[in-house]
Write an enzyme that holds these catalytic residues in place. Structure first.
Site, PDB file in Angstrom:
ATOM      1  N   LYS A 285       0.772  -1.367   0.350  1.00  0.00           N
ATOM      2  CA  LYS A 285      -0.137  -0.152  -0.326  1.00  0.00           C
ATOM      3  C   LYS A 285       1.032   1.598   0.118  1.00  0.00           C
ATOM      4  O   LYS A 285       1.818   1.728   0.469  1.00  0.00           O
ATOM      5  CB  LYS A 285      -0.931  -0.039   0.973  1.00  0.00           C
ATOM      6  CG  LYS A 285      -0.738   0.177   2.902  1.00  0.00           C
ATOM      7  CD  LYS A 285      -0.991  -0.279   3.315  1.00  0.00           C
ATOM      8  CE  LYS A 285      -0.502  -0.426   5.420  1.00  0.00           C
ATOM      9  NZ  LYS A 285      -1.465  -1.036   5.882  1.00  0.00           N
TER      10      LYS A 285
ATOM     11  N   TYR B 235      16.307  30.496   5.991  1.00  0.00           N
ATOM     12  CA  TYR B 235      14.967  31.042   6.776  1.00  0.00           C
ATOM     13  C   TYR B 235      15.614  31.472   7.855  1.00  0.00           C
ATOM     14  O   TYR B 235      15.704  30.560   8.628  1.00  0.00           O
ATOM     15  CB  TYR B 235      14.303  30.405   5.858  1.00  0.00           C
ATOM     16  CG  TYR B 235      13.726  30.567   4.793  1.00  0.00           C
ATOM     17  CD1 TYR B 235      13.272  31.765   3.732  1.00  0.00           C
ATOM     18  CD2 TYR B 235      13.809  28.827   3.728  1.00  0.00           C
ATOM     19  CE1 TYR B 235      12.503  32.023   2.887  1.00  0.00           C
ATOM     20  CE2 TYR B 235      13.680  29.121   2.274  1.00  0.00           C
ATOM     21  CZ  TYR B 235      12.460  31.210   1.765  1.00  0.00           C
ATOM     22  OH  TYR B 235      11.929  30.674   1.096  1.00  0.00           O
TER      23      TYR B 235
ATOM     24  N   ARG C 288     -10.304   0.365  14.738  1.00  0.00           N
ATOM     25  CA  ARG C 288     -10.332   1.650  13.264  1.00  0.00           C
ATOM     26  C   ARG C 288     -11.145   0.952  12.742  1.00  0.00           C
ATOM     27  O   ARG C 288     -12.688   1.165  12.063  1.00  0.00           O
ATOM     28  CB  ARG C 288      -8.577   1.594  12.903  1.00  0.00           C
ATOM     29  CG  ARG C 288      -8.290   3.021  11.988  1.00  0.00           C
ATOM     30  CD  ARG C 288      -6.914   2.354  11.434  1.00  0.00           C
ATOM     31  NE  ARG C 288      -7.068   1.269  10.590  1.00  0.00           N
ATOM     32  CZ  ARG C 288      -5.282   0.798  10.337  1.00  0.00           C
ATOM     33  NH1 ARG C 288      -4.880   1.765  10.583  1.00  0.00           N
ATOM     34  NH2 ARG C 288      -5.371  -0.513  10.254  1.00  0.00           N
TER      35      ARG C 288
ATOM     36  N   MET D 229      11.923  24.630   1.847  1.00  0.00           N
ATOM     37  CA  MET D 229      11.508  23.662  -0.036  1.00  0.00           C
ATOM     38  C   MET D 229      12.436  22.932  -0.790  1.00  0.00           C
ATOM     39  O   MET D 229      11.759  21.941  -0.709  1.00  0.00           O
ATOM     40  CB  MET D 229      10.538  24.602  -0.678  1.00  0.00           C
ATOM     41  CG  MET D 229       9.638  23.678  -1.137  1.00  0.00           C
ATOM     42  SD  MET D 229       8.089  24.449  -2.264  1.00  0.00           S
ATOM     43  CE  MET D 229       7.710  25.616  -1.107  1.00  0.00           C
TER      44      MET D 229
END
Ligand SMILES: *Cc1c(COP(=O)(O)O)cnc(C)c1O
Length: 351
Positions: A5, A235, A103, A283
């Site tokens: 998956k 940053y 779940r 990023m």
């Protein structure tokens, strides 16, 4: 059962499934029918279990592509039974019982009603009954794992009272299979350890298999520059050089799956040495301090996950810094723009 998956936990579901099938794997586990279709289209011939069942409107997809759904509610069972009847076929299904994961799964108190309803659906055959552990990786919660196993066995008795005798019963994920031998029944459903992950999802202090990570992530040194002491980098100016430094800029960032929480905390390997990530992960870039390495050049290989020169950075290591598990790290790299290449050499797990 090979769990593939989420694009095989970021490793590439098509390629991994094909390779695993050629190694003899006959069952594949996916989260939803779309993922099953993807590996069918890649040429997988084996059985595919959709662990998350299917959504209204996907009944024909299930039947057309011979996908085997997990079933945990009467409504979807009825819809599939009707669709199978219209085609004049009997569809195998696996019933998922919620023994304590909380779940998806048939709640224990609804098992009798579910068994009774299924016994009347002529176009479904219950091939499997399964459950999923909540805490198989935690020895402190082994009582709970045993309770789940006992509830599961109780649910099998209820199904047998309704003349439902599945050929396959299964409980274990990776930690369940390794740590709880009594949970290895019809098959085990292995995801993480199949990809060599497990340092952080297997219980400590028990014998573990020899796990070799399948995924390697590399980049290259983009730019090299000299920076005097006292300059700030990146940053937010969260890093300030404390010496005249040699700084390398590497074209990989959080958009590529490298968690931003590695800012000022992570490491990469260049020229067989570990070097620190300095400043914020942005990023598209990270900045690393290569002052202590001689001769770093643009184009040098940068190992973000994997081995070089006897040093190793595992997905587990990154996960530890990022307060998550290795699975999330490989999934994130997999979803990113990093090109993948696949090696099929037996002893080479660098692809
Ligand atoms: C994802 C999943 C697995 C595989 O778990 P791992 O810890 O990766 O081995 C097994 N069973 C079910 C139902 C799952 O959803």
């Amino acid at each position: 059962m090979a769990i593939v998956k989420a694009d095989a936990y970021g490793h590439g579901a098509r390629e991994c499934s094909k390779r695993l099938e050629s190694e003899g794997v006959r069952w594949f586990g996916v989260a939803l029918p779309e993922e099953a279709l993807e590996i069918r289209e890649a040429g997988v011939k084996g059985r595919i279990l959709s662990l998350g069942g299917f959504w209204p409107g996907q009944e024909d997809l299930i039947l057309r592509e011979s996908i085997t759904p997990a079933i945990f509610d009467t409504d979807s069972a009825l819809r599939l039974n009707t669709a199978a009847a219209a085609r004049g076929i009997v569809c195998p299904v696996h019933i998922k019982v919620d023994t304590g994961m909380g779940r998806v799964g048939v709640p224990m108190e609804k098992v009798p009603a579910m068994a009774q309803a299924l016994s009347r659906m002529a176009n479904l055959s219950v091939e499997g009954i399964m459950t999923h552990f909540a805490a198989a990786d935690d020895p402190a919660q082994d009582d709970y794992t045993r309770l789940q196993t006992a509830r599961f066995d109780e649910s099998l008795r209820i199904f047998s009272d309704h003349s439902i005798f599945p050929q396959i019963i299964d409980l274990a994920n990776s930690p369940g299979a390794v740590a709880h031998a009594d949970a290895r029944r019809g098959f085990v459903r292995l995801g993480g350890i199949l990809y060599g992950l497990g340092g952080d999802v297997l219980p400590p202090g028990i014998p573990v298999p020899d796990l070799r990570p399948v995924m390697t992530i590399t980049s290259v040194v983009g730019l090299i520059k000299q920076v005097v002491s006292g300059e700030t980098l990146g940053y937010g100016r969260t890093f300030r050089t404390v010496r005249d430094s040699v700084i390398a800029t590497i074209p990989i960032g959080y958009a590529d799956g490298l968690p931003r929480s590695l800012s000022n905390r992570g490491e990469v390997i260049i020229r067989s040495q570990k070097v620190p990530i300095v400043g914020r992960v942005s990023m598209d870039w990270i900045i690393v301090d290569v002052t202590d390495i001689t001769g770093t050049q643009p184009g040098d290989e940068v190992v973000v996950v994997g081995q070089q020169g006897g040093l190793n950075i595992r997905a587990e290591d990154i996960a530890g810094i990022s307060d998550t598990i290795s699975y999330e790290i490989t999934c994130s790299f997999g979803r990113s723009r990093i090109p993948r290449s696949f090696s099929s050499t037996e002893d080479d797990n660098s692809g």
